[in-house]
Design a protein around this motif. Structure first.
Motif, PDB file in Angstrom:
ATOM      1  N   ARG A  74       0.734  -1.159   0.038  1.00  0.00           N
ATOM      2  CA  ARG A  74       0.029  -0.013   0.109  1.00  0.00           C
ATOM      3  C   ARG A  74       0.829   0.986  -0.063  1.00  0.00           C
ATOM      4  NH1 ARG A  74       0.333   2.205   4.901  1.00  0.00           N
ATOM      5  NH2 ARG A  74       0.660   0.751   6.625  1.00  0.00           N
ATOM      6  N   PRO A  75       0.534   2.125  -0.773  1.00  0.00           N
ATOM      7  CA  PRO A  75       1.247   3.431  -0.560  1.00  0.00           C
ATOM      8  C   PRO A  75       1.487   4.127   0.886  1.00  0.00           C
ATOM      9  CG  PRO A  75      -0.420   3.656  -2.174  1.00  0.00           C
ATOM     10  CD  PRO A  75      -0.752   2.329  -1.374  1.00  0.00           C
ATOM     11  N   GLY A  76       2.771   4.702   1.051  1.00  0.00           N
ATOM     12  CA  GLY A  76       3.129   5.248   2.250  1.00  0.00           C
ATOM     13  C   GLY A  76       3.681   4.213   3.176  1.00  0.00           C
ATOM     14  N   CYS A  77       3.532   2.958   2.962  1.00  0.00           N
ATOM     15  CA  CYS A  77       4.273   2.107   3.548  1.00  0.00           C
ATOM     16  C   CYS A  77       5.688   1.917   3.679  1.00  0.00           C
ATOM     17  CB  CYS A  77       3.616   0.518   3.505  1.00  0.00           C
ATOM     18  SG  CYS A  77       4.307  -0.740   4.479  1.00  0.00           S
ATOM     19  N   THR A  78       6.410   2.470   4.740  1.00  0.00           N
ATOM     20  CA  THR A  78       7.791   2.377   4.687  1.00  0.00           C
ATOM     21  C   THR A  78       8.367   1.208   4.619  1.00  0.00           C
ATOM     22  OG1 THR A  78       7.762   2.137   6.907  1.00  0.00           O
ATOM     23  CG2 THR A  78       7.729   4.455   6.316  1.00  0.00           C
ATOM     24  N   TYR A  79       7.842  -0.027   4.931  1.00  0.00           N
ATOM     25  CA  TYR A  79       8.392  -1.189   4.695  1.00  0.00           C
ATOM     26  C   TYR A  79       8.279  -1.948   3.198  1.00  0.00           C
ATOM     27  CZ  TYR A  79       8.363  -1.514   9.717  1.00  0.00           C
ATOM     28  OH  TYR A  79       8.689  -1.053  11.052  1.00  0.00           O
ATOM     29  N   CYS A  80       7.098  -1.310   2.634  1.00  0.00           N
ATOM     30  CA  CYS A  80       6.858  -1.476   1.236  1.00  0.00           C
ATOM     31  C   CYS A  80       7.990  -0.886   0.152  1.00  0.00           C
ATOM     32  CB  CYS A  80       5.531  -1.398   0.768  1.00  0.00           C
ATOM     33  SG  CYS A  80       4.281  -2.284   1.534  1.00  0.00           S
ATOM     34  N   LEU A  81       8.269   0.546   0.672  1.00  0.00           N
ATOM     35  CA  LEU A  81       9.269   1.258  -0.062  1.00  0.00           C
ATOM     36  C   LEU A  81      10.538   0.635   0.215  1.00  0.00           C
ATOM     37  CD1 LEU A  81       9.763   3.744  -1.663  1.00  0.00           C
ATOM     38  CD2 LEU A  81      10.099   5.090   0.675  1.00  0.00           C
ATOM     39  N   ARG A  82      10.880   0.094   1.345  1.00  0.00           N
ATOM     40  CA  ARG A  82      12.190  -0.324   1.710  1.00  0.00           C
ATOM     41  C   ARG A  82      12.303  -1.749   0.648  1.00  0.00           C
ATOM     42  NH1 ARG A  82      12.528  -4.605   5.287  1.00  0.00           N
ATOM     43  NH2 ARG A  82      14.389  -5.513   5.432  1.00  0.00           N
ATOM     44  N   LEU A  83      11.410  -2.521   0.737  1.00  0.00           N
ATOM     45  CA  LEU A  83      11.314  -3.657  -0.104  1.00  0.00           C
ATOM     46  C   LEU A  83      11.598  -3.438  -1.759  1.00  0.00           C
ATOM     47  CD1 LEU A  83      11.075  -6.759  -0.703  1.00  0.00           C
ATOM     48  CD2 LEU A  83       8.482  -6.197  -0.751  1.00  0.00           C
ATOM     49  N   ILE A  85      12.739  -0.441  -2.979  1.00  0.00           N
ATOM     50  CA  ILE A  85      14.005   0.220  -3.305  1.00  0.00           C
ATOM     51  C   ILE A  85      15.355  -0.950  -3.184  1.00  0.00           C
ATOM     52  CG2 ILE A  85      15.861   1.695  -2.359  1.00  0.00           C
ATOM     53  CD1 ILE A  85      13.546   3.598  -1.410  1.00  0.00           C
ATOM     54  N   ARG A  86      15.239  -1.910  -2.328  1.00  0.00           N
ATOM     55  CA  ARG A  86      16.341  -2.870  -2.351  1.00  0.00           C
ATOM     56  C   ARG A  86      16.201  -3.843  -3.346  1.00  0.00           C
ATOM     57  NH1 ARG A  86      17.433  -4.317   3.356  1.00  0.00           N
ATOM     58  NH2 ARG A  86      18.786  -5.930   2.315  1.00  0.00           N
ATOM     59  N   LEU A  87      14.820  -3.925  -3.864  1.00  0.00           N
ATOM     60  CA  LEU A  87      14.875  -4.817  -4.940  1.00  0.00           C
ATOM     61  C   LEU A  87      15.261  -4.411  -6.201  1.00  0.00           C
ATOM     62  CD1 LEU A  87      11.380  -6.753  -4.312  1.00  0.00           C
ATOM     63  CD2 LEU A  87      13.662  -7.694  -4.201  1.00  0.00           C
ATOM     64  N   GLY A  88      15.408  -3.090  -6.222  1.00  0.00           N
ATOM     65  CA  GLY A  88      15.933  -2.300  -7.426  1.00  0.00           C
ATOM     66  C   GLY A  88      15.198  -2.577  -8.859  1.00  0.00           C
ATOM     67  N   PRO A 132       9.086  -9.938   4.751  1.00  0.00           N
ATOM     68  CA  PRO A 132      10.154 -10.694   4.307  1.00  0.00           C
ATOM     69  C   PRO A 132      11.431  -9.683   4.064  1.00  0.00           C
ATOM     70  CG  PRO A 132       8.802 -10.901   2.351  1.00  0.00           C
ATOM     71  CD  PRO A 132       8.010 -10.005   3.276  1.00  0.00           C
ATOM     72  N   ASP A 133      12.733 -10.317   4.105  1.00  0.00           N
ATOM     73  CA  ASP A 133      14.122  -9.666   4.028  1.00  0.00           C
ATOM     74  C   ASP A 133      13.936  -9.586   2.309  1.00  0.00           C
ATOM     75  OD1 ASP A 133      17.031  -9.885   3.215  1.00  0.00           O
ATOM     76  OD2 ASP A 133      16.627  -8.922   5.018  1.00  0.00           O
ATOM     77  N   PRO A 134      14.284  -8.164   1.848  1.00  0.00           N
ATOM     78  CA  PRO A 134      14.641  -8.280   0.596  1.00  0.00           C
ATOM     79  C   PRO A 134      15.333  -8.957  -0.241  1.00  0.00           C
ATOM     80  CG  PRO A 134      14.282  -6.028   1.607  1.00  0.00           C
ATOM     81  CD  PRO A 134      14.560  -7.207   2.729  1.00  0.00           C
ATOM     82  N   ALA A 135      16.390  -9.451   0.575  1.00  0.00           N
ATOM     83  CA  ALA A 135      17.437 -10.400  -0.117  1.00  0.00           C
ATOM     84  C   ALA A 135      16.703 -11.747  -0.319  1.00  0.00           C
ATOM     85  CB  ALA A 135      18.513 -10.576   0.740  1.00  0.00           C
TER      86      ALA A 135
END
Length: 145
Positions: A74-83, A85-88, A132-135
């Motif tokens: 969902r928009p605004g979720c910092t964990y979603c944004l982290r995932l 960005i880290r997935l590239g 889950p961890d992005p890795a």
């Protein structure tokens, strides 16, 4: 339809509210810096940084066909944004479903998380994994490609 944009709009409005007094005091550079920072933050929290969302049924159909994971977000979720960005660039290979745009997706997330709409929830081979961890997600994606 504006719900995903609320947090972004609030960020931009805060930037304007912080910049306006500085402009009136004759500090245009400081005002521009504040406004730019809040506009950038608003952009990061917007749906624009995520791949195009599908509805839950379409994502499930595509996942069944190609074996790629589904990410409920969902928009605004910092964990979603982290995932995200880290997935590239790999993020575009996942099936993204915005739970604020699709009630069926929100229901699937609640079912997977004991009634909570905890995101990101990543479904791999029919099994949900909450935040889950992005890795790990990247590894799952490489196994299915």
């Amino acid at each position: 339809m504006l719900r995903p944009w609320i947090l972004s709009m609030v960020c931009v409005l805060c930037g304007v509210a912080l910049a306006a007094p500085r402009v009136s005091r004759g500090e245009p550079v400081e005002a521009a810096v504040f406004l730019l920072l809040f506009v950038l933050l608003g952009g990061l929290l917007s749906p624009l940084v995520f791949p195009r969302s599908l509805d839950a049924a379409e994502a499930q159909r595509r996942s069944a066909a190609d074996g790629r994971p589904i990410v409920y977000w969902r928009p605004g979720c910092t964990y979603c944004l982290r995932l995200r960005i880290r997935l590239g660039t790999s993020a575009g290979r996942l099936h993204w479903v915005d739970i604020w745009r699709d009630p069926a997706a929100a229901a699937a997330v609640r079912e997977a998380n004991g009634g909570d709409e905890t995101v990101p929830t990543v479904v791999v081979a029919g099994r949900p994994h909450t935040n889950p961890d992005p890795a790990w997600v990247r590894a799952q994606l490489s196994r299915r490609s």
